[in-house]
Scaffold this motif. Structure first.
Motif, PDB file in Angstrom:
ATOM      1  N   ALA A 189      34.778  65.717  42.762  1.00  0.00           N
ATOM      2  CA  ALA A 189      35.883  65.303  43.630  1.00  0.00           C
ATOM      3  C   ALA A 189      36.068  66.264  44.801  1.00  0.00           C
ATOM      4  N   LEU A 190      35.592  67.493  44.662  1.00  0.00           N
ATOM      5  CA  LEU A 190      35.743  68.493  45.718  1.00  0.00           C
ATOM      6  C   LEU A 190      34.697  68.345  46.819  1.00  0.00           C
ATOM      7  N   GLU A 191      33.641  67.602  46.561  1.00  0.00           N
ATOM      8  CA  GLU A 191      32.555  67.427  47.516  1.00  0.00           C
ATOM      9  C   GLU A 191      32.838  66.240  48.438  1.00  0.00           C
ATOM     10  N   ASN A 192      32.633  66.428  49.732  1.00  0.00           N
ATOM     11  CA  ASN A 192      32.775  65.339  50.705  1.00  0.00           C
ATOM     12  C   ASN A 192      31.446  64.677  51.020  1.00  0.00           C
ATOM     13  N   GLU A 193      30.339  65.324  50.633  1.00  0.00           N
ATOM     14  CA  GLU A 193      29.026  64.772  50.933  1.00  0.00           C
ATOM     15  C   GLU A 193      28.842  63.434  50.217  1.00  0.00           C
ATOM     16  N   LYS A 194      28.166  62.509  50.919  1.00  0.00           N
ATOM     17  CA  LYS A 194      27.916  61.181  50.382  1.00  0.00           C
ATOM     18  C   LYS A 194      26.424  60.893  50.434  1.00  0.00           C
ATOM     19  N   ILE A 195      25.992  59.988  49.570  1.00  0.00           N
ATOM     20  CA  ILE A 195      24.584  59.594  49.539  1.00  0.00           C
ATOM     21  C   ILE A 195      24.503  58.074  49.484  1.00  0.00           C
ATOM     22  N   TYR A 196      23.644  57.524  50.331  1.00  0.00           N
ATOM     23  CA  TYR A 196      23.303  56.106  50.287  1.00  0.00           C
ATOM     24  C   TYR A 196      21.836  55.988  49.884  1.00  0.00           C
ATOM     25  N   LEU A 197      21.550  55.064  48.989  1.00  0.00           N
ATOM     26  CA  LEU A 197      20.175  54.691  48.713  1.00  0.00           C
ATOM     27  C   LEU A 197      19.878  53.473  49.570  1.00  0.00           C
ATOM     28  N   MET A 198      18.828  53.534  50.339  1.00  0.00           N
ATOM     29  CA  MET A 198      18.404  52.410  51.165  1.00  0.00           C
ATOM     30  C   MET A 198      17.314  51.685  50.391  1.00  0.00           C
ATOM     31  N   LYS A 199      17.526  50.394  50.125  1.00  0.00           N
ATOM     32  CA  LYS A 199      16.619  49.647  49.257  1.00  0.00           C
ATOM     33  C   LYS A 199      16.065  48.407  49.939  1.00  0.00           C
ATOM     34  N   ARG A 200      14.913  48.011  49.467  1.00  0.00           N
ATOM     35  CA  ARG A 200      14.276  46.767  49.905  1.00  0.00           C
ATOM     36  C   ARG A 200      13.691  46.116  48.658  1.00  0.00           C
ATOM     37  N   GLY A 201      14.137  44.912  48.342  1.00  0.00           N
ATOM     38  CA  GLY A 201      13.639  44.224  47.160  1.00  0.00           C
ATOM     39  C   GLY A 201      13.907  44.990  45.880  1.00  0.00           C
ATOM     40  N   GLY A 202      15.025  45.708  45.818  1.00  0.00           N
ATOM     41  CA  GLY A 202      15.392  46.472  44.631  1.00  0.00           C
ATOM     42  C   GLY A 202      14.736  47.837  44.534  1.00  0.00           C
ATOM     43  N   GLN A 203      13.812  48.159  45.429  1.00  0.00           N
ATOM     44  CA  GLN A 203      13.115  49.444  45.408  1.00  0.00           C
ATOM     45  C   GLN A 203      13.716  50.380  46.452  1.00  0.00           C
ATOM     46  N   THR A 204      13.971  51.624  46.073  1.00  0.00           N
ATOM     47  CA  THR A 204      14.500  52.618  47.007  1.00  0.00           C
ATOM     48  C   THR A 204      13.405  53.026  47.978  1.00  0.00           C
ATOM     49  N   VAL A 205      13.700  52.952  49.273  1.00  0.00           N
ATOM     50  CA  VAL A 205      12.745  53.364  50.305  1.00  0.00           C
ATOM     51  C   VAL A 205      13.182  54.655  51.004  1.00  0.00           C
ATOM     52  N   ALA A 206      14.485  54.990  50.913  1.00  0.00           N
ATOM     53  CA  ALA A 206      14.985  56.227  51.522  1.00  0.00           C
ATOM     54  C   ALA A 206      16.328  56.597  50.910  1.00  0.00           C
ATOM     55  N   THR A 220      11.323  57.900  50.535  1.00  0.00           N
ATOM     56  CA  THR A 220      10.850  57.830  49.151  1.00  0.00           C
ATOM     57  C   THR A 220       9.809  56.739  48.945  1.00  0.00           C
ATOM     58  N   SER A 221       9.348  56.116  50.012  1.00  0.00           N
ATOM     59  CA  SER A 221       8.407  55.017  49.908  1.00  0.00           C
ATOM     60  C   SER A 221       7.262  55.190  50.903  1.00  0.00           C
ATOM     61  N   SER A 222       6.083  54.794  50.487  1.00  0.00           N
ATOM     62  CA  SER A 222       4.924  54.861  51.378  1.00  0.00           C
ATOM     63  C   SER A 222       4.985  53.803  52.472  1.00  0.00           C
ATOM     64  N   LEU A 223       5.958  52.895  52.404  1.00  0.00           N
ATOM     65  CA  LEU A 223       6.095  51.843  53.416  1.00  0.00           C
ATOM     66  C   LEU A 223       6.621  52.369  54.745  1.00  0.00           C
ATOM     67  N   ILE A 224       7.335  53.484  54.716  1.00  0.00           N
ATOM     68  CA  ILE A 224       7.883  54.063  55.949  1.00  0.00           C
ATOM     69  C   ILE A 224       6.949  55.178  56.400  1.00  0.00           C
ATOM     70  N   LYS A 225       6.510  55.085  57.642  1.00  0.00           N
ATOM     71  CA  LYS A 225       5.527  56.025  58.196  1.00  0.00           C
ATOM     72  C   LYS A 225       6.135  56.806  59.363  1.00  0.00           C
ATOM     73  N   ASN A 226       5.439  57.874  59.760  1.00  0.00           N
ATOM     74  CA  ASN A 226       5.844  58.597  60.968  1.00  0.00           C
ATOM     75  C   ASN A 226       5.196  57.935  62.177  1.00  0.00           C
ATOM     76  N   ARG A 227       5.375  58.514  63.347  1.00  0.00           N
ATOM     77  CA  ARG A 227       4.845  57.882  64.559  1.00  0.00           C
ATOM     78  C   ARG A 227       3.320  57.903  64.620  1.00  0.00           C
TER      79      ARG A 227
END
Length: 155
Positions: free
Chosen positions: A65-82, A99-106
């Motif tokens: 309760a003392l922490e203000n930091e938040k986390i969102y899991l970004m998902k596609r088709g039920g799988q976490t991608v970030a 967290t997924s090989s589907l997202i690449k760098n430039r």
């Protein structure tokens, strides 16, 4: 015969089509020095779930309760991608962890790909960053140079 063949082809397409959300993204999405697509460091944390269409966002409960930091899991088709982590205030993005090989760098490199050596790449043990993109950090296997994690962080 043609009608039966058409039915089998349609059935095959339907079966394969149902499985595609886990294997692809709705559009090309790159992690860069600016962030992840339209998610940038100045994106208000409460607007993350409306910033990228075609993804589901799951808000995780704070560690305490003392922490203000938040986390969102970004998902596609039920799988976490970030994972998207807020700054200590809980109002801005501090980190985006891929967290997924589907997202690449430039350079079209992602988790599971080899991070090639270059004159502008600086590594300290298993953490590497490119001089031209200091906000992107790569954790690699030191022997194979395979990318294990990609993290965007401006802190």
């Amino acid at each position: 015969m043609i009608c039966r063949l058409s039915s089998l082809l349609l059935l095959a397409l339907l079966i394969n089509g149902c499985d595609t959300p886990n294997k692809s993204l709705p559009y090309a999405l790159k992690i860069t020095e600016e962030g992840l697509g339209s998610l940038q460091p100045d994106t208000p944390f409460n607007q993350i779930n409306t910033s990228l269409s075609g993804f589901e966002f799951e808000k995780l409960s704070p560690i305490s309760a003392l922490e203000n930091e938040k986390i969102y899991l970004m998902k596609r088709g039920g799988q976490t991608v970030a994972q998207i982590i807020s700054d200590p205030s809980g109002k801005r993005i501090a980190e985006i962890q891929i967290t997924s090989s589907l997202i690449k760098n430039r350079y079209d490199q992602g988790i599971g790909d080899i991070l090639p050596e270059s004159k502008t790449l600086r590594c300290n043990d298993d953490i590497c960053r490119n001089d031209s993109e200091p906000s992107l950090h790569y954790r690699i296997d030191q022997k194979t140079r395979i990318i294990k994690e990609i993290t965007f962080s401006r802190l």
